[in-house]
Design a protein around this motif. Structure first.
Motif, PDB file in Angstrom:
ATOM      1  N   GLU A  58       0.841  -1.196   0.000  1.00 41.91           N
ATOM      2  CA  GLU A  58       0.000   0.000   0.000  1.00 41.91           C
ATOM      3  C   GLU A  58       0.874   1.242   0.000  1.00 41.91           C
ATOM      4  N   VAL A  59       0.660   2.115  -0.993  1.00 40.63           N
ATOM      5  CA  VAL A  59       1.432   3.358  -1.094  1.00 40.63           C
ATOM      6  C   VAL A  59       0.491   4.552  -0.964  1.00 40.63           C
ATOM      7  N   MET A  60       1.053   5.741  -0.856  1.00 39.74           N
ATOM      8  CA  MET A  60       0.237   6.943  -0.697  1.00 39.74           C
ATOM      9  C   MET A  60      -0.539   7.251  -1.967  1.00 39.74           C
ATOM     10  N   GLY A  61      -1.575   8.029  -1.828  1.00 49.20           N
ATOM     11  CA  GLY A  61      -2.407   8.421  -2.958  1.00 49.20           C
ATOM     12  C   GLY A  61      -3.871   8.278  -2.593  1.00 49.20           C
ATOM     13  N   ARG A  62      -4.448   9.333  -2.017  1.00 49.22           N
ATOM     14  CA  ARG A  62      -5.836   9.250  -1.547  1.00 49.22           C
ATOM     15  C   ARG A  62      -6.830   9.416  -2.674  1.00 49.22           C
ATOM     16  N   HIS A  63      -6.530  10.386  -3.530  1.00 50.67           N
ATOM     17  CA  HIS A  63      -7.481  10.694  -4.598  1.00 50.67           C
ATOM     18  C   HIS A  63      -6.885  10.474  -5.981  1.00 50.67           C
ATOM     19  N   ALA A  64      -5.550  10.317  -6.028  1.00 51.61           N
ATOM     20  CA  ALA A  64      -4.882  10.138  -7.314  1.00 51.61           C
ATOM     21  C   ALA A  64      -3.871   9.008  -7.200  1.00 51.61           C
ATOM     22  N   GLY A  65      -3.737   8.232  -8.252  1.00 48.58           N
ATOM     23  CA  GLY A  65      -2.892   7.042  -8.210  1.00 48.58           C
ATOM     24  C   GLY A  65      -1.509   7.225  -8.797  1.00 48.58           C
ATOM     25  N   TRP A  66      -1.026   8.471  -8.859  1.00 50.39           N
ATOM     26  CA  TRP A  66       0.270   8.710  -9.516  1.00 50.39           C
ATOM     27  C   TRP A  66       1.405   7.908  -8.893  1.00 50.39           C
ATOM     28  N   ILE A  67       1.487   7.925  -7.563  1.00 52.76           N
ATOM     29  CA  ILE A  67       2.596   7.211  -6.901  1.00 52.76           C
ATOM     30  C   ILE A  67       2.476   5.718  -7.172  1.00 52.76           C
ATOM     31  N   ALA A  68       1.283   5.170  -7.022  1.00 51.95           N
ATOM     32  CA  ALA A  68       1.083   3.735  -7.263  1.00 51.95           C
ATOM     33  C   ALA A  68       1.461   3.379  -8.698  1.00 51.95           C
ATOM     34  N   LEU A  69       1.009   4.194  -9.644  1.00 51.96           N
ATOM     35  CA  LEU A  69       1.257   3.899 -11.055  1.00 51.96           C
ATOM     36  C   LEU A  69       2.754   3.950 -11.364  1.00 51.96           C
ATOM     37  N   HIS A  70       3.421   5.026 -10.934  1.00 47.06           N
ATOM     38  CA  HIS A  70       4.839   5.171 -11.258  1.00 47.06           C
ATOM     39  C   HIS A  70       5.696   4.169 -10.487  1.00 47.06           C
ATOM     40  N   ALA A  71       5.443   4.004  -9.202  1.00 47.28           N
ATOM     41  CA  ALA A  71       6.248   3.056  -8.428  1.00 47.28           C
ATOM     42  C   ALA A  71       6.002   1.640  -8.927  1.00 47.28           C
ATOM     43  N   GLY A  72       4.762   1.346  -9.278  1.00 46.39           N
ATOM     44  CA  GLY A  72       4.439   0.020  -9.800  1.00 46.39           C
ATOM     45  C   GLY A  72       5.135  -0.248 -11.121  1.00 46.39           C
ATOM     46  N   LEU A  73       5.125   0.739 -12.022  1.00 45.92           N
ATOM     47  CA  LEU A  73       5.821   0.581 -13.309  1.00 45.92           C
ATOM     48  C   LEU A  73       7.331   0.460 -13.093  1.00 45.92           C
ATOM     49  N   ALA A  74       7.856   1.300 -12.198  1.00 49.66           N
ATOM     50  CA  ALA A  74       9.313   1.314 -11.984  1.00 49.66           C
ATOM     51  C   ALA A  74       9.806   0.004 -11.383  1.00 49.66           C
TER      52      ALA A  74
END
Lengths: 344, 344, 344, 344
Positions: free
Chosen positions: D168-184
């Motif tokens: 679980e990563v930060m991002g309450r209303h937007a998934g930018w961190i999840a998307l980028h960290a997941g891709l990376a």
């Protein structure tokens, strides 16, 4: 009770962590003020001092490379001639004991001062890990870590371009950094000052790799490495500087010329240089430097002088300073041979 | 001569580096084939094996976390009942000696097998650094480094928001990770299993920081830490799992509730979890794991059994496996007291 | 449908991440086989090819520096003369479209091939960030990060020893790495190829620091930096290599001599070299390389040729390859002036 | 001319780098004094101010996480009611313009103040990268980098133990961190708030991996992710806090229960938490924060108000503050679909 403290010799990650631990322990446990002398021994000779308090600024030093006290080298003769000034400075500030943080040269000076009536506690410091009588010194793990990271990066470049890559790391008289960084980063060859190298053997190991289908090779070179006598390669002897140290110049570059000629391959050299001795210490070096500082503070505050702090297994123990400077700690040949199992 | 090898117990950075060094040394120096058994002891019981060659794939393992052989835990009773199958597997592959890489449970099993006629060489493995008779185990430095990096990051968040921050790190029975990560990252309080804590004292240290003008505090908590008997706080005892291990749940969270109540401050908890035991090993752990592997290969290939490899100072030495499992290596109280000089 | 792929030019972190994304997307979304040609254009000329499957080995490439396909440079004339062989190779493998990953030279070749009937999709690659028409290229963030880490480390060494430290970073024609690494690491001066430097001004900035009581200075130097005409310093012009590229030699060392003479201070040089272009990419470069690869695969599989993938704001867009090679993207003078607010 | 400055909202790596750049640019280029208000808006209301000088202490802030000014949140109603006090504070210190560094809430307040006669320049700040009208915000790259490093480490543990791992990563209303960290970090599944997830689909992707012979799976979960309506899983709605924000609790843990039940596999959860928002910024975030600071200083000093600094491609441009707060910048569905090519 009042404590004086200085750092001398080359920069080394963890110096500030020692300073922090000495100040915090002395103030918190003994209520002892600590005075820092600036720029190594010259701060003691010229009386350039600054009070160190147990505040937020000191606390932040844990992660900071370098030394807030500054450092410097002093010619041993100059130090001896300055004994009267040094004693005067210590008296003026009512210093009961001096904590000297430094390498072989600094501890030699500290021992001489101790023999001449100045109470000293020593803290060994050397990137090169070559201080006798202690298992490890802080700064070494950081230097190895920086060097290994760089070598990790060079693997992929060497491989993509099918190169032999020579990486020169620190280590004038001892090959600890070369050995550990080479092992950590999977170097295919390591040369160290303790075991003069035969360039033909180095080439043979690289050639064997290419014959086995590999397309690149990495050789880690300690700056103080030298060709074996009678081997088919020689290098210029470096000059001797004013402190009696040999100035090394470019063994890796000299090797590159020879290897290129013998293997007819693209050969490149990277000299890691100063990055190995600066910056935030690794967690291990922070722990070791902190423990040294805490123990040095306890020794100084309880009147134990003429000793330095040493790591033995997991324990910090006080030993006579003379033990630290009696000999240089070099890589045992068996340890090098052990690593050689993994060459190629 | 043929060597078998397995990894058992929890994941640990450096396992692959041991595997690589065993294979490369055995093949290059002794021309000995190495067979890996998969998923811990069960690979030996069920004969799930894979040949390991000295090729580029093995060479790349140096930097890779985890274990390519897979791992697993086996109930000690199951292992004992499976002795016939284990012997049959070893005979089928004509294995002369087994290299078992694992922690306390694995080495206990290895010792029992050795007593029952299976030649074994052990390699100690534990993130927690709690294997007796060796100064350090690989994986520990990586865990400390990951934890210290995380705590470094929490400092600034805690400070910006004026919080007390509790950080729970690994360490069920020994506080080595908590102690070292706490020292490395300048924690203001550290609690470990070896020294039951008094929550009032923890609060007192934090309160003193606030009174001195600081606006935050960091407390590192080993997962196995427990409140002192008779102190004003208790926590639920964890259950016992099928391997006889206590399951710990949330001492840091329990402390957070108490501290919040007593200090009326914003208190947060971070549980570092699995990130401490995965990923690329530090350079130090790569060196240690590699040296263990080289030595284990030499021992196995020269017919020395019933021993494990241990680090003593800078040397790797063979010791009877029984020495490793005779006791848990815990943090000495004096070492904790030494760190306590820097609390607050 | 079948796709061919190659990497050409210098090594760059993220090449493998592009390869992985192209293969995974083509296989998973279009069931299209991907063939890799080895060692750059020469693999296409000599038909040295390898099938790439969507398996665990490809998946692991994400974090690995370099390129598993190998790379190389080809003289443009040789490439032109080899058009028949190239077409024959593509026909033999029934390749419908070629994905070419490379820098200015590679994209120029790709464009020429496209004009001569070879369907190509380009992926821009350059450590130096000097490809026109795309905001950023992968590899650049890693190079900046490695350089900034090194400069961070040099700060403390420079400070402890009261030195001026010159750090030479990559950047032959564009100063992006120098500018970003210098800004990230708080350099006191930055010199780039786009703005010829006046050594007297560099010395003035350093001198002012010393007058303000600071005791050290860090100057970041792009390898392609040159003294302004008419300024009081000149450097030897480098030779031109077989690819028509100027060979740069030692602007930082030449500056060091001048600064030492003018300031009478200890001046040292560190040349970062190959470490900037190898090793695991930063998370940002992995994201960018992955997105490039996914988009290139979609373009290739849907028959869009003669284009390359470019980053515009947060979007990846296809643009004519000719746009990439029409001009070198250099640092705008206003951006340099903006950074100059922080010099000294 | 005199400038006031404050930081508000959550902690974010790069805040100190902005502060440093504003102070250095204002003092060096305009000779303008800068006053910092402490603990966010409340420092302005209560007149808690500190002078910021262009000295060594400010210079060192570049690498330091957090904010030396402290931060805090203020209820919007309280802010409105405090307009008279705010104006009085600004008058008392003769502040001509206020630089407000913060996220959506802070910029909304800044805009309201601007409409009510207080000259303001805004600097956007959010870990989550969800401020409209700017390509990126500083802190985001650091958060992604910390999260990607953690996920890299979890790969090997998940693999060694054959687990499904939820991160679980930060991002309450937007998934930018999840998307980028997941891709990376090569995640096998990513769920974000913008695209409600179907737990059956998540399980299907994981099951397919196991069927293909893989033995583990990693799923990155933004804290604000929610199950799709009508899907076979629901989670408790979080409460609403005093600032009108929803409090999220444990979507990853809730998913773990469901996946374990459906797949009958070992499933573990890691919640990365506060480590994502503290500590030294990445080099990229230091560059972006520094450029924001330099531009904000130029705007403030040249009398341009009611604007905030935004990154557009490679340029920093001033835009009306109202543009920043008009909408939340969320991950476009096409960008999520692009990433989905690599799931499994």
């Amino acid at each position: 009770m009042r404590i004086g403290m200085l750092t001398a010799g080359g920069d080394c990650p963890g110096l500030n962590a020692v300073i922090r631990a000495v100040v915090r322990t002395s103030r918190a446990e003994y209520d002892t003020p600590v005075l820092g002398f600036e720029d190594g021994w010259s701060g003691l000779v010229d009386d350039s001092a600054v009070s160190l308090y147990d505040d937020e600024d000191i606390d932040r030093l844990l992660l900071r490379g370098g030394t807030v006290l500054g450092t410097g080298r002093l010619n041993p003769d100059t130090l001896r001639d300055s004994l009267p000034q040094i004693k005067r400075t210590l008296e003026r500030h009512a210093i009961d004991v001096l904590i000297a943080i430094g390498g072989d040269g600094t501890l030699t000076a500290a021992n001489w001062l101790h023999d001449n009536g100045v109470p000293v506690v020593g803290v060994p410091k050397t990137i090169d890990n070559d201080v006798a009588a202690t298992d490890y010194t802080f700064g070494f793990d950081t230097a190895v870590s920086v060097a290994a990271d760089a070598i990790d990066r060079l693997h992929t470049t060497a491989e993509s371009h099918e190169r032999v890559m020579l990486v020169e790391v620190m280590g004038r008289h001892a090959g600890w950094i070369a050995l550990h960084a080479g092992l950590a980063a999977g170097a295919h060859m390591i040369v160290i000052p303790e075991v003069p190298f035969d360039i033909d053997y180095v080439c043979k190991v690289m050639k064997r790799r290419f014959q086995m289908g590999e397309n690149y090779g990495i050789c880690v070179v300690a700056e103080g490495a030298t060709p074996a006598e009678g081997s088919s390669m020689t290098i210029d002897e470096g000059e001797i500087d004013q402190f009696g140290h040999q100035v090394f110049t470019g063994v890796a570059n000299a090797m590159a010329v020879e290897i290129k000629e013998r293997l007819d391959r693209d050969v490149r050299t990277t000299v890691l240089g100063h990055t190995q001795r600066g910056g935030t210490p690794t967690s291990r070096d922070r722990v070791l430097a902190t423990r040294y500082g805490v123990h040095a503070a306890h020794l100084a505050n309880s009147g134990k002088h003429g000793v330095f702090v040493a790591l033995r297994g997991e324990d910090i123990v006080p030993l006579p300073i003379a033990d630290a400077i009696s000999r240089l700690k070099t890589v045992p040949v068996e340890m090098y041979d052990e690593a050689a199992s993994l060459f190629g």
